[in-house]
Design a protein around this motif. Structure first.
Motif, short mmCIF file in Angstrom:
data_model
loop_
_atom_site.label_atom_id
_atom_site.label_comp_id
_atom_site.label_asym_id
_atom_site.label_seq_id
_atom_site.Cartn_x
_atom_site.Cartn_y
_atom_site.Cartn_z
N PRO A 253 -6.64 -10.53 8.66
CA PRO A 253 -6.31 -9.22 9.27
C PRO A 253 -4.85 -9.17 9.69
N VAL A 254 -4.21 -8.01 9.58
CA VAL A 254 -2.79 -7.90 9.88
C VAL A 254 -2.47 -8.23 11.33
N GLU A 255 -3.43 -8.05 12.24
CA GLU A 255 -3.11 -8.30 13.65
C GLU A 255 -2.82 -9.77 13.91
N GLU A 256 -3.26 -10.69 13.03
CA GLU A 256 -2.91 -12.10 13.19
C GLU A 256 -1.40 -12.31 13.01
N ALA A 282 -3.73 -0.57 6.57
CA ALA A 282 -3.80 0.23 5.34
C ALA A 282 -2.62 -0.06 4.42
N ILE A 283 -1.44 -0.32 5.00
CA ILE A 283 -0.27 -0.69 4.19
C ILE A 283 -0.54 -2.01 3.47
N ALA A 284 -1.08 -2.99 4.21
CA ALA A 284 -1.41 -4.28 3.59
C ALA A 284 -2.48 -4.12 2.52
N ASP A 285 -3.45 -3.26 2.77
CA ASP A 285 -4.52 -3.02 1.79
C ASP A 285 -3.96 -2.41 0.51
N ARG A 286 -2.99 -1.49 0.67
CA ARG A 286 -2.37 -0.89 -0.52
C ARG A 286 -1.57 -1.94 -1.29
N ASN A 287 -0.88 -2.81 -0.56
CA ASN A 287 -0.16 -3.90 -1.24
C ASN A 287 -1.13 -4.76 -2.05
#
Length: 299
Positions: A253-256, A282-287
């Protein structure tokens, strides 16, 4: 790797970088890959300031500093002169994200459009660190900087990170890559590949900044790895406009990644901003979807 005398570094110790400086490690790895047969053109920026305070220098190869905006133009002239003389030195630009994404983009575009045989390295620490941590075109969404401060009426930088690899691939660059100082061998191999590819090549290396991002100096490599493991940064290669290689990960998860940096602290304190964290996820998911970085779980 390029032939290199054991124990002899071409980027000398004793410079004035912060402890845990990502760009300093990028410079060291870069010169380990190029060897001595290289000429470096540098823009104004953190690396120029900490590595070459007159009359000192950390660079053991020819090194030329010009203006913030025109390193690519200077490199173009050097490359043309060397070609005329029949000389074999490799010409590199080494510039930060401010000089690359913003101030110098005109000269970079010209150099790549003209097809000069140069390798352009952008050490991306995601803000103008040398002049006071102002946002750049490389600053990620919601990061707090001195010109995009988080507060009661703001959650930080509201613009997306500019896609410089795609811009230069669209110029017809034969080789474009992203890298991270947290994966040294990968970065050095990409530098070697760029140097051995005729024409203008571009490498964007993620170089975490403990001072500007707000983390302990000993955590630099861990922060860089977390950027990749969360999908906030993707290591890939493009050849003639096509993605040919991507580092795959089991995503976290990005919060890490976000929670370990002061620049994103406002997303967690004094209260969590789940809606904003979700936007970054969502940005990370799109990447992940764009580059196919997810390692598929076994059924």
């Amino acid at each position: 790797m390029a032939e290199h005398v054991a124990g002899c570094e071409l980027f000398e110790s004793g410079h004035r970088a912060c402890g845990g400086c990502g760009p300093a490690l990028a410079a060291r790895l870069l010169l380990n890959a190029t060897g001595e047969n290289a000429i470096v053109v540098a823009s104004t920026g953190c690396m120029e300031v900490f590595s070459t305070p007159y009359p000192e220098t950390a660079w053991k190869v020819p090194w030329i500093h010009s203006l913030f905006e025109n390193a690519a133009a200077v490199a173009s002239g050097i490359e043309a002169s060397l070609k005329r003389q029949g000389r074999s030195e490799k010409v590199l630009c080494v510039c930060g994200d401010g000089a690359t994404f913003d101030i110098g983009v005109l000269c970079i575009s010209g150099a790549f459009e003209r097809g000069h045989d140069i390798t352009y390295i952008c050490y991306d620490n995601e803000a103008y660190m040398n002049t006071g941590i102002q946002r750049s075109g490389a600053t990620p969404y919601d990061a707090s900087t001195t010109t995009s401060p988080a507060g009661a009426c703001s959650t930080g930088n509201q613009r997306p990170k500019k896609d410089m690899p795609a811009i230069l691939a669209a110029h017809g660059a034969p080789y474009v890559a992203t890298a991270s100082i947290s994966y040294p061998q990968d970065f050095m191999k990409k530098v070697e590949k760029a140097l051995n590819t005729p024409g203008p090549c571009y490498i964007q290396v993620h170089a975490p900044c403990c001072t500007g991002w707000g983390f302990e100096a000993g955590e630099t490599l861990n922060i860089g790895k977390l950027a990749i493991e969360t999908g906030m940064w993707v290591n890939f290669e493009m050849e003639n406009g096509e993605v040919t290689k991507v580092k795959k990960v089991k995503r976290k998860p990005v919060e890490e990644y976000l929670s370990r940096q002061k620049r994103f602290r406002h997303l967690f304190k004094p209260q969590r901003r789940d809606a904003e964290i979700a936007k970054i996820q969502a940005i990370a998911d799109r990447n992940a979807e764009k580059y196919g970085i997810d390692i598929k779980k076994k059924e």
